[in-house]
Structure formats: structure tokens, C-alpha cells
Motif scaffolding. Sequence first.
Motif, PDB file in Angstrom:
ATOM      1  N   ASP A   1      -4.100 -60.919  30.706  1.00  0.00           N
ATOM      2  CA  ASP A   1      -4.542 -62.001  31.580  1.00  0.00           C
ATOM      3  C   ASP A   1      -3.574 -62.143  32.746  1.00  0.00           C
TER       4      ASP A   1
ATOM      5  N   TYR B   1     -22.043 -54.492  38.280  1.00  0.00           N
ATOM      6  CA  TYR B   1     -21.372 -55.775  38.089  1.00  0.00           C
ATOM      7  C   TYR B   1     -22.058 -56.843  38.916  1.00  0.00           C
TER       8      TYR B   1
ATOM      9  N   ALA C   1     -21.156 -60.770  39.914  1.00  0.00           N
ATOM     10  CA  ALA C   1     -20.187 -61.863  39.843  1.00  0.00           C
ATOM     11  C   ALA C   1     -20.895 -63.167  39.495  1.00  0.00           C
ATOM     12  N   LYS C   2     -20.323 -63.905  38.558  1.00  0.00           N
ATOM     13  CA  LYS C   2     -20.817 -65.243  38.215  1.00  0.00           C
ATOM     14  C   LYS C   2     -19.954 -66.304  38.881  1.00  0.00           C
ATOM     15  N   SER C   3     -18.706 -65.913  39.222  1.00  0.00           N
ATOM     16  CA  SER C   3     -17.770 -66.780  39.934  1.00  0.00           C
ATOM     17  C   SER C   3     -16.770 -65.868  40.628  1.00  0.00           C
ATOM     18  N   THR C   4     -15.728 -66.429  41.207  1.00  0.00           N
ATOM     19  CA  THR C   4     -14.709 -65.611  41.868  1.00  0.00           C
ATOM     20  C   THR C   4     -13.808 -64.891  40.878  1.00  0.00           C
ATOM     21  N   TYR C   5     -13.862 -65.244  39.597  1.00  0.00           N
ATOM     22  CA  TYR C   5     -12.984 -64.639  38.590  1.00  0.00           C
ATOM     23  C   TYR C   5     -13.703 -64.092  37.365  1.00  0.00           C
ATOM     24  N   SER C   6     -15.019 -64.121  37.344  1.00  0.00           N
ATOM     25  CA  SER C   6     -15.736 -63.682  36.151  1.00  0.00           C
ATOM     26  C   SER C   6     -17.143 -63.208  36.516  1.00  0.00           C
ATOM     27  N   GLY C   7     -17.682 -62.318  35.683  1.00  0.00           N
ATOM     28  CA  GLY C   7     -19.024 -61.830  35.935  1.00  0.00           C
ATOM     29  C   GLY C   7     -19.582 -61.079  34.740  1.00  0.00           C
ATOM     30  N   GLN C   8     -20.630 -60.316  34.986  1.00  0.00           N
ATOM     31  CA  GLN C   8     -21.353 -59.618  33.924  1.00  0.00           C
ATOM     32  C   GLN C   8     -21.447 -58.130  34.236  1.00  0.00           C
TER      33      GLN C   8
ATOM     34  N   TRP D   1     -10.948 -50.343  30.651  1.00  0.00           N
ATOM     35  CA  TRP D   1     -10.946 -50.878  29.288  1.00  0.00           C
ATOM     36  C   TRP D   1      -9.585 -50.654  28.633  1.00  0.00           C
TER      37      TRP D   1
END
Length: 84
Positions: free
Chosen positions: A26, A43, A45-52, A81
Motif C-alpha cells: 500500500d 481497466y 477507474a471507479k475513482s482516482t485510486y481504485s477501479g475494476q 501482480w
Amino acid sequence: MKLAELRAQLEAFNLPDDTPVILARDAEGNGYSPLYIVDDALYEAKSTYSGQMYASPEMRAAEPGQWDEAPASAIAAIFLWPTN
């Protein structure tokens, strides 16, 4: 960070090819793990720091029925990974 930026940073270090690649767990440095594998996928993005992550078309073809279809807004990306 974009792939070109990563390449430039790695080239600037001028390290030997056998230099290990270690990933932080982290942003606070609460653990570290060697790089295990690299994937190219999609990819969103769901936010500026996380996504799918979504499978690339090649991954979906190799493993039909194993992946959700990516939304049109998903972009090609590189995924790193850790071992653990």
C-alpha cells in the motif's frame, strides 16, 4: 502513471537486468512483495485510486464464460501482480 513514464524512470536508474522488482502492499509501505506476473487487460477507474480489471479480448477468447464483458469506457492497461 503511464507506461512511457514507467519506462523512462526505469531506464534512468540504469540498473542491471537481474535487479528484482518489489511491490509495496500500500501507499504507506505496510508490506512488500516481489513481482510475480504482469498482465495486460482492461481497466475502468471507479475513482482516482481504485477501479475494476476486465479481461482483454484475448483473455476472454481463451477462457470463455470466465469474465464479465468490459464496459466501453474500459481502457487497455498493464497489471502488476505481487507474489503474496
